[in-house]
Every structure is written in structure tokens, then in C-alpha cells.
Scaffold this active site. Structure first.
Site, PDB file in Angstrom:
ATOM      1  N   HIS A  33      -8.161  18.128 -67.909  1.00 30.55           N
ATOM      2  CA  HIS A  33      -7.047  17.191 -67.690  1.00 30.55           C
ATOM      3  C   HIS A  33      -5.703  17.859 -67.993  1.00 30.55           C
ATOM      4  CE1 HIS A  33      -5.130  13.144 -67.667  1.00 30.55           C
ATOM      5  NE2 HIS A  33      -4.316  13.702 -68.556  1.00 30.55           N
ATOM      6  N   GLU A  34      -5.609  18.467 -69.162  1.00 31.21           N
ATOM      7  CA  GLU A  34      -4.339  19.085 -69.547  1.00 31.21           C
ATOM      8  C   GLU A  34      -4.036  20.325 -68.705  1.00 31.21           C
ATOM      9  OE1 GLU A  34      -2.419  17.454 -71.333  1.00 31.21           O
ATOM     10  OE2 GLU A  34      -3.864  15.997 -72.091  1.00 31.21           O
ATOM     11  N   HIS A  37      -2.079  19.270 -65.685  1.00 31.87           N
ATOM     12  CA  HIS A  37      -0.643  19.151 -65.975  1.00 31.87           C
ATOM     13  C   HIS A  37       0.013  20.529 -66.054  1.00 31.87           C
ATOM     14  CE1 HIS A  37      -0.980  14.911 -66.580  1.00 31.87           C
ATOM     15  NE2 HIS A  37      -1.609  14.968 -67.743  1.00 31.87           N
TER      16      HIS A  37
END
Length: 386
Positions: A33-34, A37
Site C-alpha cells: 500500500h505505502e 504512494h
């Protein structure tokens, strides 16, 4: 003492049997997920100050050649990417004074000074990478193991069940029995398709198109909730209509896939998981789902341990399902979740100016209370509620 050490560190004990699988599952999902980003942010020319797995005090870390601090923190219940200009881990809108305190070089690469499309792309990349992770996991599993399927036949109908009341018929003597053709207009090809379309709709009247003696007939049945055990041994409530299949009529077989076919099937399956998860959340909000079906870190840890005992492929499947859940939750339009940021960017695009600092602050405080309340709710469920 030996008994305590064995209970903690044996493969059936807490550390190796539960804690390590839990950390593996959570770390993979959070990291991906990170990383979404981070990668899209860097691609958009945004500076990154820190990439963290976990919260709280740093356990260890290092700085890369771009000046980003990569670190592992003490509380392994999440993570964050801190961009240049972020005043905290939630990337909430900084004040005018905070932005003015940045140097000219920092303002050029600061997150909050970028065009809306760059900020939106960076934010949505986190949940998107979660969905891509699920697709990748399913594609590998389908390539390696294929997928067992059964024909959508009715071999048995439970007495007094919704199916019996609707007139769905089982095989009798030399007759072949009813065959599912469509469920609420959705074409079904396997018995698993029928289960998927029914299992999350307790209390909903569903239209079934059946093939009987070469002719299509339409019946309506309302699934009822039934408590069952899933593959990991958890008690779950599943909507059923009271039909069963068997090997004679279902003709079980294993579908094998080429790499391209596995990818296509993985995309389709991920879409089904997203749909079912969203359906569950909608029904949960209006009180149509059992609160005990929603768990937090303690339940996830327990499931991780159960999956690890069944084999690595089960643990990887848990990663896939949890990744979808994390992706969907982060898209909810609640600050400080990713969906909350996207909501503000949408408003900004419409009114052609940033939302006022006062409105932003009020929204973030309210959203933070909602998120903390939700976390408290699932912790209570894990410890005392269920």
C-alpha cells in the site's frame, strides 16, 4: 520453564505459530500500500522524507541517496509515507505558515503545492496497489494450482428451506434435477458462482432462472443466514437457500490456466472480492450484518496463525483478501483516510481553490474521531464483543 518456552516458540506456539504469520501478512499488505504512494509520488516529482512500516519509535532504518528515511517502527499496525511539506503522518493540509516555512527548493517538490491530478494519483495509488497485489496473488495461485469447479446442479434440497418453498427441485429417480442458469440476471457457470451471488444477501429476495427438463423457469427465494465454519475454522454467517450439489451431478473438475488465462481469471476474481466486500460494508452500515463478522488486529492475528498451519498458500490467500479490505477501507471518504483526501481534491477541482483551513481542520478532527471509534469497535469485538 520448558513448557512456557515451548508454548511461545514452537511452530504451534504464540511467536512462530501466530505472531510471525500475523506480522508477515500485515507487513506485506502495508508495504505494498505505502509503496504505491511512494512510487507514484516519486514519479510525479514529489519529494519523500520518510517511508515507515509501523508507528511510534523507530527500531532501525537508513537514508537512501534521495534523502528518504526508510524505517521500521515499534508498533506494527500500519505505516505511512511522509512527503515533503507534510506536517504529520496523515498528510493533512499544512497551514499557510507551515508552507511559508519551507525553502524554495522544498516548495517545488512539496506534496501540497502539486497540481490536483498529481496529488490524487499519489493518494489513489495506495489502494490501487492493494488491488494489484490481490490480482498478482490469485494469478500465481491459479497458474500453480488451477481452480476446482462443479456444474451448477441441484442434487439435494433441504426440507423447509427457501429453495424448497420456492419450488426448486432436486434429482429424482432418473431425472437430472434443476440446473442454475442465472441468479438475479447474472449468468452462472459453476456452483461456486451461485454460492458467491447468494452468500452475502441474507433477507434479499433473489430471482433464480433454472433449467428443468430442457425449459427455463424462474423462481424467487429469500436466502436465510446460517452459521458455518470457514476453511480456517472461524464461525461465519453465510446466506443460503438450502441446496447442495454432489459428485454425480456436479461433475467436479480442475480448470487449468495459461499465464494469460490465470491473469484474466485473477482480475475477475478480485473484482468479485471487491464487490462482496463493498456489499458487506453497505449492509453492515444499515445493520443488516452481524457485528461479529467484523474483526480487528486480534482476529487477523488468529486467522494468520490458522492459515499458517494449513500451509503457505493459505497464508498468501489471506494476504490477498486482507489487501482488498485495506484498499476498500482506505477509499472511504473519511479524513484522514485516502478517500478523505480524494474527496477534498474533488471539491477543490469544482470550486477551483483549496478547501479552507478551518473546514479542513474540522473535517480531519471529525474523521479522526470516526476512525478511532471504528478501531475501538473492532478491538472491543475482538476482546469482548464476540
Amino acid at each position: 520453564m520448558n513448557e512456557i518456552l515451548h508454548a511461545l516458540f514452537s511452530t504451534q506456539g504464540f511467536v512462530l505459530g501466530t505472531l510471525v504469520p500475523f506480522l508477515f501478512v500485515l507487513t506485506v499488505v502495508v508495504f505494498v500500500h505505502e509503496m504505491g504512494h511512494y512510487l507514484i509520488g516519486r514519479w510525479c516529482g514529489i519529494g519523500v522524507k520518510a517511508f515507515a512500516i509501523g508507528f511510534g519509535p523507530e527500531l532501525f532504518g537508513f537514508n537512501d541517496r534521495h534523502g528518504t528515511r526508510w524505517k521500521l517502527c515499534a508498533i506494527p499496525l500500519g505505516g505511512y509515507v511522509k512527503f515533503v511539506g507534510d506536517m504529520n503522518a496523515t498528510s493533512s493540509q499544512p497551514s499557510t505558515e507551515d508552507l511559508e516555512s519551507l525553502s524554495e527548493a522544498e516548495r517545488e517538490v512539496a506534496f501540497h503545492t502539486q497540481p490536483i491530478w498529481k496529488r490524487a494519483a499519489t493518494v489513489v495509488a495506495g489502494p490501487l496497489f492493494n488491488f494489484l497485489l490481490t490480482i498478482a496473488v490469485f494469478a500465481v495461485l491459479f497458474s500453480l494450482y488451477g481452480r476446482p469447479v462443479m456444474e451448477p446442479m441441484v442434487a439435494e434440497v433441504s426440507a423447509g428451506s427457501p429453495a424448497a418453498r420456492a419450488g426448486i427441485q432436486r434429482k429424482q429417480h432418473r431425472e437430472h434435477g434443476d440446473r442454475f442458469v442465472r441468479v438475479d440476471g447474472n449468468k452462472v457457470e459453476t456452483f461456486a458462482d451461485v454460492q458467491r451471488l447468494v452468500s452475502g444477501r441474507a433477507g434479499d429476495a433473489i430471482t433464480f432462472t433454472m433449467l428443468r427438463d430442457g425449459k427455463e423457469i424462474t423462481v424467487t427465494a429469500t436466502p436465510e443466514p446460517m452459521e458455518q465454519q470457514d476453511a480456517l475454522g472461524n464461525k461465519v454467517k453465510v446466506a443460503i437457500i438450502g441446496v447442495a450439489n454432489n459428485a454425480e451431478l456436479g461433475q467436479p473438475r480442475l480448470v487449468s490456466y495459461t499465464p494469460a488465462g490465470a491473469l484474466a481469471a485473477a482480475v475477475e476474481e478480485t473484482g468479485h472480492v471487491i464487490e462482496r466486500t463493498g456489499q458487506f460494508l453497505q449492509r453492515f452500515v444499515v445493520g443488516r450484518e452481524d457485528k461479529c463478522q467484523l474483526g480487528g488486529p486480534i482476529k487477523i492475528a488468529k486467522m494468520s496463525g490458522q492459515a499458517a498451519k494449513l500451509g503457505f498458500e493459505w497464508l498468501v490467500q489471506l494476504v490477498a483478501f486482507l489487501s482488498v479490505g485495506i484498499g476498500i477501507l482506505n477509499l472511504l471518504p473519511i479524513p484522514p483516510l485516502d478517500g478523505g483526501h480524494l474527496l477534498f481534491y474533488g471539491v477543490e477541482a469544482v470550486i477551483r481553490r483549496p478547501v479552507s483551513e478551518r473546514m479542513m481542520e474540522m473535517a480531519y478532527r471529525t474523521g479522526l474521531l470516526l476512525v478511532l471509534g471504528f478501531m475501538g469497535f473492532v478491538f472491543w469485538n475482538d476482546l469482548f464483543g464476540c
